[in-house]
Design an enzyme around this catalytic site. Sequence first.
Site, PDB file in Angstrom:
ATOM      1  N   LEU A   1      -5.941   6.561   2.494  1.00 29.00           N
ATOM      2  CA  LEU A   1      -7.172   7.206   2.033  1.00 29.00           C
ATOM      3  C   LEU A   1      -8.373   6.262   2.142  1.00 29.00           C
ATOM      4  O   LEU A   1      -9.494   6.709   2.390  1.00 29.00           O
ATOM      5  CB  LEU A   1      -6.992   7.680   0.586  1.00 29.00           C
ATOM      6  CG  LEU A   1      -5.918   8.765   0.400  1.00 29.00           C
ATOM      7  CD1 LEU A   1      -5.651   9.017  -1.077  1.00 29.00           C
ATOM      8  CD2 LEU A   1      -6.317  10.064   1.091  1.00 29.00           C
TER       9      LEU A   1
ATOM     10  N   GLU B   1      -3.413  16.854  -1.389  1.00 32.14           N
ATOM     11  CA  GLU B   1      -4.614  16.966  -0.559  1.00 32.14           C
ATOM     12  C   GLU B   1      -5.746  17.701  -1.268  1.00 32.14           C
ATOM     13  O   GLU B   1      -6.917  17.314  -1.162  1.00 32.14           O
ATOM     14  CB  GLU B   1      -4.278  17.676   0.765  1.00 32.14           C
ATOM     15  CG  GLU B   1      -3.592  16.803   1.799  1.00 32.14           C
ATOM     16  CD  GLU B   1      -2.085  16.655   1.612  1.00 32.14           C
ATOM     17  OE1 GLU B   1      -1.553  17.100   0.574  1.00 32.14           O
ATOM     18  OE2 GLU B   1      -1.437  16.093   2.510  1.00 32.14           O
TER      19      GLU B   1
ATOM     20  N   LYS C   1       0.842  -1.211   0.000  1.00 32.92           N
ATOM     21  CA  LYS C   1       0.000   0.000   0.000  1.00 32.92           C
ATOM     22  C   LYS C   1       0.867   1.248   0.000  1.00 32.92           C
ATOM     23  O   LYS C   1       0.450   2.315   0.450  1.00 32.92           O
ATOM     24  CB  LYS C   1      -0.937   0.009   1.206  1.00 32.92           C
ATOM     25  CG  LYS C   1      -1.952  -1.130   1.216  1.00 32.92           C
ATOM     26  CD  LYS C   1      -2.984  -0.974   0.111  1.00 32.92           C
ATOM     27  CE  LYS C   1      -3.963  -2.148   0.098  1.00 32.92           C
ATOM     28  NZ  LYS C   1      -4.838  -2.122  -1.083  1.00 32.92           N
ATOM     29  N   ARG C   2       2.078   1.104  -0.486  1.00 31.94           N
ATOM     30  CA  ARG C   2       3.021   2.224  -0.635  1.00 31.94           C
ATOM     31  C   ARG C   2       3.251   2.959   0.691  1.00 31.94           C
ATOM     32  O   ARG C   2       3.391   4.160   0.748  1.00 31.94           O
ATOM     33  CB  ARG C   2       2.541   3.205  -1.716  1.00 31.94           C
ATOM     34  CG  ARG C   2       2.232   2.545  -3.063  1.00 31.94           C
ATOM     35  CD  ARG C   2       3.397   1.692  -3.549  1.00 31.94           C
ATOM     36  NE  ARG C   2       3.162   1.156  -4.894  1.00 31.94           N
ATOM     37  CZ  ARG C   2       3.042  -0.150  -5.163  1.00 31.94           C
ATOM     38  NH1 ARG C   2       3.140  -1.063  -4.202  1.00 31.94           N
ATOM     39  NH2 ARG C   2       2.866  -0.540  -6.411  1.00 31.94           N
TER      40      ARG C   2
ATOM     41  N   GLU D   1       4.801  15.097   5.551  1.00 28.77           N
ATOM     42  CA  GLU D   1       4.611  15.646   6.903  1.00 28.77           C
ATOM     43  C   GLU D   1       5.458  14.883   7.929  1.00 28.77           C
ATOM     44  O   GLU D   1       6.041  15.481   8.836  1.00 28.77           O
ATOM     45  CB  GLU D   1       3.130  15.580   7.286  1.00 28.77           C
ATOM     46  CG  GLU D   1       2.267  16.446   6.387  1.00 28.77           C
ATOM     47  CD  GLU D   1       0.813  16.429   6.795  1.00 28.77           C
ATOM     48  OE1 GLU D   1       0.159  15.373   6.629  1.00 28.77           O
ATOM     49  OE2 GLU D   1       0.325  17.452   7.291  1.00 28.77           O
TER      50      GLU D   1
HETATM   51  C1  1HE Z   1      -2.961   3.690  -1.180  1.00 32.55           C
HETATM   52  C2  1HE Z   1      -2.404   4.979  -1.020  1.00 32.55           C
HETATM   53  C3  1HE Z   1      -2.960   5.805  -0.003  1.00 32.55           C
HETATM   54  C4  1HE Z   1      -1.367   3.987  -2.614  1.00 32.55           C
HETATM   55  N1  1HE Z   1      -3.963   5.322   0.744  1.00 32.55           N
HETATM   56  N2  1HE Z   1      -3.953   3.252  -0.406  1.00 32.55           N
HETATM   57  N3  1HE Z   1      -1.866  10.333  -0.772  1.00 32.55           N
HETATM   58  C5  1HE Z   1      -2.057  10.362  -2.084  1.00 32.55           C
HETATM   59  O1  1HE Z   1      -2.960  10.991  -2.602  1.00 32.55           O
HETATM   60  C6  1HE Z   1      -1.123   9.504  -2.884  1.00 32.55           C
HETATM   61  C7  1HE Z   1      -1.896   8.384  -3.558  1.00 32.55           C
HETATM   62  N4  1HE Z   1      -0.987   7.398  -4.123  1.00 32.55           N
HETATM   63  C8  1HE Z   1      -0.388   7.583  -5.322  1.00 32.55           C
HETATM   64  O2  1HE Z   1      -0.457   8.611  -5.966  1.00 32.55           O
HETATM   65  C9  1HE Z   1       0.415   6.410  -5.836  1.00 32.55           C
HETATM   66  O3  1HE Z   1      -0.043   5.241  -5.173  1.00 32.55           O
HETATM   67  C10 1HE Z   1       1.946   6.543  -5.582  1.00 32.55           C
HETATM   68  C11 1HE Z   1       2.515   7.628  -6.520  1.00 32.55           C
HETATM   69  C12 1HE Z   1       2.267   6.857  -4.152  1.00 32.55           C
HETATM   70  C13 1HE Z   1       2.602   5.175  -5.917  1.00 32.55           C
HETATM   71  O4  1HE Z   1       2.244   4.760  -7.233  1.00 32.55           O
HETATM   72  P1  1HE Z   1       2.455   3.211  -7.618  1.00 32.55           P
HETATM   73  O5  1HE Z   1       2.087   3.101  -9.096  1.00 32.55           O
HETATM   74  O6  1HE Z   1       3.779   2.736  -7.198  1.00 32.55           O
HETATM   75  O7  1HE Z   1       1.387   2.380  -6.739  1.00 32.55           O
HETATM   76  P2  1HE Z   1      -0.200   2.231  -6.933  1.00 32.55           P
HETATM   77  O8  1HE Z   1      -0.489   1.150  -7.931  1.00 32.55           O
HETATM   78  O9  1HE Z   1      -0.860   3.540  -7.172  1.00 32.55           O
HETATM   79  O10 1HE Z   1      -0.676   1.779  -5.488  1.00 32.55           O
HETATM   80  C14 1HE Z   1      -0.423   0.471  -4.992  1.00 32.55           C
HETATM   81  C15 1HE Z   1      -1.477   0.165  -3.950  1.00 32.55           C
HETATM   82  O11 1HE Z   1      -1.334   1.076  -2.862  1.00 32.55           O
HETATM   83  C16 1HE Z   1      -2.891   0.382  -4.474  1.00 32.55           C
HETATM   84  O12 1HE Z   1      -3.744  -0.542  -3.813  1.00 32.55           O
HETATM   85  P3  1HE Z   1      -4.246  -1.898  -4.563  1.00 32.55           P
HETATM   86  O13 1HE Z   1      -5.111  -2.561  -3.530  1.00 32.55           O
HETATM   87  O14 1HE Z   1      -4.987  -1.425  -5.792  1.00 32.55           O
HETATM   88  O15 1HE Z   1      -2.998  -2.681  -4.894  1.00 32.55           O
HETATM   89  C17 1HE Z   1      -3.224   1.773  -4.007  1.00 32.55           C
HETATM   90  O16 1HE Z   1      -4.630   1.989  -3.870  1.00 32.55           O
HETATM   91  C18 1HE Z   1      -2.568   1.776  -2.652  1.00 32.55           C
HETATM   92  N5  1HE Z   1      -2.283   3.106  -2.164  1.00 32.55           N
HETATM   93  N6  1HE Z   1      -1.423   5.130  -1.935  1.00 32.55           N
HETATM   94  C19 1HE Z   1      -4.435   4.077   0.536  1.00 32.55           C
HETATM   95  N7  1HE Z   1      -2.488   7.019   0.231  1.00 32.55           N
HETATM   96  C20 1HE Z   1      -2.769  13.423   8.090  1.00 32.55           C
HETATM   97  S1  1HE Z   1      -3.362  14.177   6.700  1.00 32.55           S
HETATM   98  C21 1HE Z   1      -2.382  13.651   5.389  1.00 32.55           C
HETATM   99  C22 1HE Z   1      -3.136  13.823   4.116  1.00 32.55           C
HETATM  100  C23 1HE Z   1      -2.519  13.017   3.006  1.00 32.55           C
HETATM  101  O17 1HE Z   1      -1.606  12.277   3.189  1.00 32.55           O
HETATM  102  S2  1HE Z   1      -3.236  13.268   1.477  1.00 32.55           S
HETATM  103  C24 1HE Z   1      -2.213  12.400   0.371  1.00 32.55           C
HETATM  104  C25 1HE Z   1      -2.688  11.000   0.186  1.00 32.55           C
END
Ligand code: 1HE
Length: 264
Positions: free
Chosen positions: A69, A135, A28-29, A115
Amino acid sequence: MTDTSTAAFVTYEMRGDVALIGLNRPDKRNAISDRFVEEIGRAVERARTQAKAAVLHGHGKHFCAGLDLAEHVRKSPIEGVHGSRRWHEIFGRIEFGPIPWFTALHGAVVGGGLELAASAQVRVADETAFFALPEGQRGIFVGGGGSVRAARLMGVARMTDMMLTGRSVDARQAESWNLVQYVVPAGQAVEKALELAARAATNAELSNYSVINALPRISEMSHADGLFVESFISSFTATSPEAEARLTAFLEKRAPKVTDPGLA
Ligand code: 1HE
């Protein structure tokens, strides 16, 4: 449910005096769920008592994709507030603790991942690292201290741009923006962070404590107040038995000299 596994999300090992702590939810990265942040909290407490410095890194392709998320989507407003305050508590134990923290960054350093990195004292990025605050695109706001810590590192205008446009910043840009202090070739961030942490671990405990806890506070004081507080910390550290031993060692030519970077 995204978070049903029972495997540990955090690895912990000692390398000499340095605690090496790994975010370990690579499928889940390294997205941070409620359980994950508690595991980070326990590792932080352990390092504070066992180590003289700590390195935080991410297993897998990325340092950290931020908040989980999938878990967050189901939260009520008040649950969100409690969750954010818990991140603040745990990250605050990194920011204002007894030991220095070094982060080794690669791949995505995104949202809550940035963060978390911003709560450490020193950030080492490898060339694969990229930084983003998506965000705005997700319909949320930073909640892990970013509006304070990340904004102070890079400045409000840059952070506003990142949050409004969803812009990604590479490692070199991040260095020029003061988001990271070191950029190293791909795959070398952990090694570099461990080397720096091992060096910091040899400093006097009171000096490290003062650097970590006084510098950020003094930077928020007025000029006159900062200088006044500095005098007391300076005198308190310089008159400790440890300082006397180290000063004497230098005067007796038993301590290493400062190195000229041009000769290194
Ligand atoms: C996740 C999350 C996550 C990946 N929560 N599950 N963060 C974001 O908006 C970033 C969202 N993530 C991405 O843009 C990409 O995943 C990455 C650039 C980080 C990595 O890409 P990649 O191609 O290596 O991986 P992927 O295929 O997108 O993700 C692999 C799995 O991780 C996939 O799940 P699967 O069940 O389909 O295999 C994704 O759904 C999962 N995954 N990121 C949940 N963030 C205290 S407030 C803080 C506010 C924030 O942090 S907002 C920013 C949130």
